[in-house]
Scaffold this motif. Sequence first.
Motif, mmCIF file in Angstrom:
data_model
loop_
_atom_site.group_PDB
_atom_site.id
_atom_site.type_symbol
_atom_site.label_atom_id
_atom_site.label_comp_id
_atom_site.label_asym_id
_atom_site.label_seq_id
_atom_site.Cartn_x
_atom_site.Cartn_y
_atom_site.Cartn_z
ATOM 1 N N LEU A 43 4.381 -6.007 7.530
ATOM 2 C CA LEU A 43 4.418 -5.418 6.198
ATOM 3 C C LEU A 43 3.227 -5.891 5.375
ATOM 4 C CD1 LEU A 43 6.133 -3.603 4.326
ATOM 5 C CD2 LEU A 43 7.283 -5.680 3.538
ATOM 6 N N LEU A 44 2.886 -7.173 5.515
ATOM 7 C CA LEU A 44 1.709 -7.705 4.820
ATOM 8 C C LEU A 44 0.428 -7.083 5.364
ATOM 9 C CD1 LEU A 44 2.777 -11.463 4.648
ATOM 10 C CD2 LEU A 44 2.638 -9.854 2.737
ATOM 11 N N THR A 45 0.370 -6.895 6.673
ATOM 12 C CA THR A 45 -0.794 -6.227 7.270
ATOM 13 C C THR A 45 -0.929 -4.804 6.753
ATOM 14 O OG1 THR A 45 -0.552 -7.562 9.283
ATOM 15 C CG2 THR A 45 -1.902 -5.590 9.435
ATOM 16 N N THR A 46 0.197 -4.124 6.612
ATOM 17 C CA THR A 46 0.186 -2.763 6.062
ATOM 18 C C THR A 46 -0.312 -2.760 4.623
ATOM 19 O OG1 THR A 46 2.048 -2.153 7.483
ATOM 20 C CG2 THR A 46 1.587 -0.710 5.623
ATOM 21 N N GLY A 47 0.053 -3.808 3.864
ATOM 22 C CA GLY A 47 -0.457 -3.922 2.497
ATOM 23 C C GLY A 47 -1.970 -4.034 2.468
ATOM 24 N N GLY A 48 -2.523 -4.804 3.400
ATOM 25 C CA GLY A 48 -3.976 -4.903 3.488
ATOM 26 C C GLY A 48 -4.618 -3.595 3.888
ATOM 27 N N LEU A 49 -3.987 -2.889 4.836
ATOM 28 C CA LEU A 49 -4.493 -1.585 5.259
ATOM 29 C C LEU A 49 -4.462 -0.594 4.105
ATOM 30 C CD1 LEU A 49 -5.439 0.325 7.523
ATOM 31 C CD2 LEU A 49 -3.029 0.709 8.081
ATOM 32 N N PHE A 50 -3.371 -0.593 3.350
ATOM 33 C CA PHE A 50 -3.266 0.295 2.190
ATOM 34 C C PHE A 50 -4.351 -0.014 1.162
ATOM 35 C CE2 PHE A 50 -1.778 1.086 -2.124
ATOM 36 C CZ PHE A 50 -1.467 2.428 -2.073
ATOM 37 N N SER A 51 -4.612 -1.303 0.930
ATOM 38 C CA SER A 51 -5.648 -1.686 -0.035
ATOM 39 C C SER A 51 -7.014 -1.188 0.398
ATOM 40 C CB SER A 51 -5.666 -3.211 -0.197
ATOM 41 O OG SER A 51 -4.441 -3.689 -0.698
ATOM 42 N N GLY A 52 -7.315 -1.300 1.697
ATOM 43 C CA GLY A 52 -8.594 -0.795 2.195
ATOM 44 C C GLY A 52 -8.716 0.701 2.040
ATOM 45 N N PHE A 53 -7.638 1.422 2.367
ATOM 46 C CA PHE A 53 -7.663 2.879 2.219
ATOM 47 C C PHE A 53 -7.776 3.268 0.749
ATOM 48 C CE2 PHE A 53 -5.494 7.011 1.800
ATOM 49 C CZ PHE A 53 -6.279 7.763 2.662
ATOM 50 N N PHE A 54 -7.064 2.546 -0.116
ATOM 51 C CA PHE A 54 -7.147 2.814 -1.551
ATOM 52 C C PHE A 54 -8.572 2.613 -2.058
ATOM 53 C CE2 PHE A 54 -7.009 1.377 -5.971
ATOM 54 C CZ PHE A 54 -6.283 2.399 -6.573
#
Length: 264
Positions: free
Chosen positions: A13-24
């Motif tokens: 879930l934390l990794t997904t948060g980082g991925l979302f931040s990069g995409f954002f």
Amino acid sequence: MQSRKGIYLLPNLLTTGGLFSGFFAVVSSMNGQFEAAAVAVFIAMVFDGLDGRVARITNTQSDFGAEYDSMADMVSFGVAPALVVYNWGLAELGKLGWLAAFVYVAGAALRLARFNTQVGIEDKRFFQGLASPAAAGVVSGIVWVGVEYDIHSLSVSYIVALVTCVSGLLMVSNFKYNSFKEVNWNGKVPFVAILVVMLIFVIVATEPALVLFLVFSLYALAGPINTFRTVDKVTLEDVVGDHEEGSDVDCTTVSSDENDSDLK
């Protein structure tokens, strides 16, 4: 009893948060919101620093988590910073601009691939080449500083291109960077250490864009300085290429433990 199939929720879930931040960050830069894009890359660093540590603390390391973390890092610290800096300060340079951005992306991809093949055999005290989050901090930091201080991108476009290229090349260099993994975070420290930490937070809060950019830039310069100070005669292998001890990597010794995925 057969073990239950699935993936561990919290670290991924934390990794997904980082991925979302990069995409954002990518989407924000496309919409001209460059400050938000740069900040999003730094937020991705926070998630990247947490996922591996949480996996260790909760004993939820997995092969899936390690692979997912690498893929997310390629987006957050490879593609995202390159597109953010391109949309802000490199697009006006035409072919030179996108080539500079590509050098950075290629450097990040090679850096992550080399890191994954050396997990479990490299010196834990040092990184070989600039870690991709640190390189992203330099590239995204220069965008954040430019927006914060109203610096017109056209006036510094060639400098931005140079910084982007150098950051990409440092990631695939052989320069040694301190990993800070030998620091004992569980040990006791003097009371004054807490005051120093508070002071650091105050300094960062006053001018976050400039302070963070300077910190990551100094760290990027520390690699070449440390390498030149520790060798008697600088050779090509000290700068780029394969070291003798790393030329024959035994892939059977490579660990997929997320212990080593804090910085890549």
